[in-house]
Design a protein around this motif. Structure first.
Motif, PDB file in Angstrom:
ATOM      1  N   MET A   1      28.177  39.340  50.509  1.00  0.00           N
ATOM      2  CA  MET A   1      27.001  38.624  50.028  1.00  0.00           C
ATOM      3  C   MET A   1      27.249  37.126  50.128  1.00  0.00           C
ATOM      4  N   LEU A   2      26.338  36.417  50.765  1.00  0.00           N
ATOM      5  CA  LEU A   2      26.432  34.968  50.881  1.00  0.00           C
ATOM      6  C   LEU A   2      25.518  34.307  49.853  1.00  0.00           C
ATOM      7  N   SER A   3      26.030  33.329  49.156  1.00  0.00           N
ATOM      8  CA  SER A   3      25.222  32.594  48.179  1.00  0.00           C
ATOM      9  C   SER A   3      24.646  31.351  48.831  1.00  0.00           C
ATOM     10  N   ALA A   4      23.375  31.087  48.539  1.00  0.00           N
ATOM     11  CA  ALA A   4      22.676  29.963  49.175  1.00  0.00           C
ATOM     12  C   ALA A   4      21.996  29.097  48.125  1.00  0.00           C
ATOM     13  N   LEU A   5      21.997  27.790  48.380  1.00  0.00           N
ATOM     14  CA  LEU A   5      21.299  26.823  47.541  1.00  0.00           C
ATOM     15  C   LEU A   5      20.292  26.089  48.415  1.00  0.00           C
ATOM     16  N   ILE A   6      19.072  25.917  47.903  1.00  0.00           N
ATOM     17  CA  ILE A   6      18.017  25.221  48.641  1.00  0.00           C
ATOM     18  C   ILE A   6      17.760  23.875  47.968  1.00  0.00           C
ATOM     19  N   ILE A   7      17.811  22.791  48.762  1.00  0.00           N
ATOM     20  CA  ILE A   7      17.549  21.456  48.230  1.00  0.00           C
ATOM     21  C   ILE A   7      16.449  20.827  49.074  1.00  0.00           C
ATOM     22  N   ASP A   8      15.282  20.646  48.458  1.00  0.00           N
ATOM     23  CA  ASP A   8      14.114  20.107  49.169  1.00  0.00           C
ATOM     24  C   ASP A   8      13.169  19.555  48.116  1.00  0.00           C
ATOM     25  N   ASP A   9      12.625  18.373  48.347  1.00  0.00           N
ATOM     26  CA  ASP A   9      11.744  17.774  47.346  1.00  0.00           C
ATOM     27  C   ASP A   9      10.335  18.360  47.371  1.00  0.00           C
ATOM     28  N   GLU A  10      10.026  19.192  48.362  1.00  0.00           N
ATOM     29  CA  GLU A  10       8.697  19.783  48.461  1.00  0.00           C
ATOM     30  C   GLU A  10       8.736  21.244  48.000  1.00  0.00           C
ATOM     31  N   LEU A 108      15.581  31.427  61.999  1.00  0.00           N
ATOM     32  CA  LEU A 108      16.365  31.590  60.778  1.00  0.00           C
ATOM     33  C   LEU A 108      17.361  32.727  60.922  1.00  0.00           C
ATOM     34  N   ASN A 109      16.941  33.803  61.558  1.00  0.00           N
ATOM     35  CA  ASN A 109      17.842  34.946  61.747  1.00  0.00           C
ATOM     36  C   ASN A 109      19.080  34.557  62.538  1.00  0.00           C
ATOM     37  N   LYS A 110      18.913  33.680  63.521  1.00  0.00           N
ATOM     38  CA  LYS A 110      20.067  33.221  64.292  1.00  0.00           C
ATOM     39  C   LYS A 110      21.034  32.439  63.413  1.00  0.00           C
ATOM     40  N   THR A 111      20.467  31.618  62.535  1.00  0.00           N
ATOM     41  CA  THR A 111      21.310  30.875  61.601  1.00  0.00           C
ATOM     42  C   THR A 111      22.050  31.823  60.669  1.00  0.00           C
ATOM     43  N   LEU A 112      21.359  32.834  60.167  1.00  0.00           N
ATOM     44  CA  LEU A 112      21.994  33.795  59.258  1.00  0.00           C
ATOM     45  C   LEU A 112      23.081  34.588  59.974  1.00  0.00           C
ATOM     46  N   ASP A 113      22.862  34.915  61.238  1.00  0.00           N
ATOM     47  CA  ASP A 113      23.891  35.635  61.998  1.00  0.00           C
ATOM     48  C   ASP A 113      25.139  34.767  62.134  1.00  0.00           C
ATOM     49  N   TRP A 114      24.918  33.477  62.366  1.00  0.00           N
ATOM     50  CA  TRP A 114      26.059  32.567  62.459  1.00  0.00           C
ATOM     51  C   TRP A 114      26.805  32.492  61.131  1.00  0.00           C
ATOM     52  N   LEU A 115      26.066  32.442  60.030  1.00  0.00           N
ATOM     53  CA  LEU A 115      26.704  32.401  58.715  1.00  0.00           C
ATOM     54  C   LEU A 115      27.478  33.684  58.429  1.00  0.00           C
ATOM     55  N   ARG A 116      26.897  34.805  58.813  1.00  0.00           N
ATOM     56  CA  ARG A 116      27.566  36.094  58.586  1.00  0.00           C
ATOM     57  C   ARG A 116      28.844  36.226  59.407  1.00  0.00           C
ATOM     58  N   SER A 117      28.883  35.554  60.543  1.00  0.00           N
ATOM     59  CA  SER A 117      30.056  35.670  61.416  1.00  0.00           C
ATOM     60  C   SER A 117      31.271  34.964  60.833  1.00  0.00           C
ATOM     61  N   ASP A 118      31.037  34.231  59.743  1.00  0.00           N
ATOM     62  CA  ASP A 118      32.103  33.488  59.071  1.00  0.00           C
ATOM     63  C   ASP A 118      32.719  32.448  59.987  1.00  0.00           C
TER      64      ASP A 118
END
Length: 238
Positions: A1-10, A108-118
């Motif tokens: 499980m990967l933990s994510a934080l979102i930082i955006d003023d909108e 986004l899925n491509k980004t998540l795949d990269w994150l999952r690949s560690d």
């Protein structure tokens, strides 16, 4: 499980990204922040695996904020931006990955795949304009504010946090003494203190070989024996 934080003023942008991430069962959004100061506190408190960070935010941009994160707490950074492809080229070398608004699920899925690949993130080389800090983000009980570095008299640490003092206000910052020493002109004068040499009115030498720096507003700052020689050298004193 990967933990994510979102930082955006909108708010709509945060909600959109949360909805897209909800389709991934192995990504947990552990928090969201509306500005960089809240984001700094959340990163050090939550230690997320990845931060989805907006570049364009008021007062402190996403790039500036990355420069304020202690390297030991630096997560993988995915910049989220409305810049077009051409303008984004200026940021590519400073990002581990990026997403363009409006975010497409496939990208986004491509980004998540990269994150999952560690995969190890690329080394982030910050632009010269943000590698040196010009202001320190601080909080009090009910305020979030920035203290210009030129106004800072000293910074010190105790059990309750890192305290920033200027001539007319003080606050607690999420930035560490080590980071402030590396990215500002503040000088180490004690294990627990950094001082702005331009704010020193005089230095009182003590019998035990240590000293006290006195600011123009009368605040007294300890100077340890270890750091006294360096302070005197930088002030061109023998």
């Amino acid at each position: 499980m990967l933990s994510a934080l979102i930082i955006d003023d909108e708010t709509p942008s945060r909600e959109e990204l949360k909805a897209l991430l909800a389709s991934a069962s192995d990504i947990e959004v552990v928090g969201e922040c509306a500005n960089a100061i809240e984001g700094l506190a959340a990163i050090h408190r939550l230690r997320p695996d990845v931060v989805f960070l907006d570049i364009q935010m008021p007062r402190i941009s996403g790039l500036e904020m990355v420069g304020m994160i202690d390297p030991s707490a630096l997560p993988r950074i995915v910049f989220v931006t409305a810049f077009d492809e051409h303008a984004l080229k200026a940021f590519e070398e400073h990002a581990t990955d990026y997403l363009l608004k409006p975010i497409e699920q496939e990208r986004l899925n491509k980004t998540l795949d990269w994150l999952r690949s560690d995969a190890q993130p690329k080394a982030m080389t910050l632009p010269a304009s943000v590698s040196r800090l010009t202001q320190i983000p601080c909080t009090t009980r009910n305020k979030i504010f920035l203290i210009p570095l030129d106004d800072v008299e000293f910074v010190h640490t105790d059990q309750s946090g890192i305290h920033v003092s200027s001539h007319d206000r003080s606050g607690v910052t999420e930035l560490t003494l080590k980071l402030l020493q590396e990215r500002t002109a503040l000088v180490r004068c004690h294990r627990q203190y950094l001082v702005n040499l331009e704010k020193i009115r005089e230095i009182e030498l003590l019998d035990n070989g240590s000293a006290e720096a006195v600011t123009h507003t009368g605040k007294r700052i300890p100077v340890s024996r270890r750091h006294l020689r360096d302070i005197k050298s930088q002030l061109l004193l023998s």
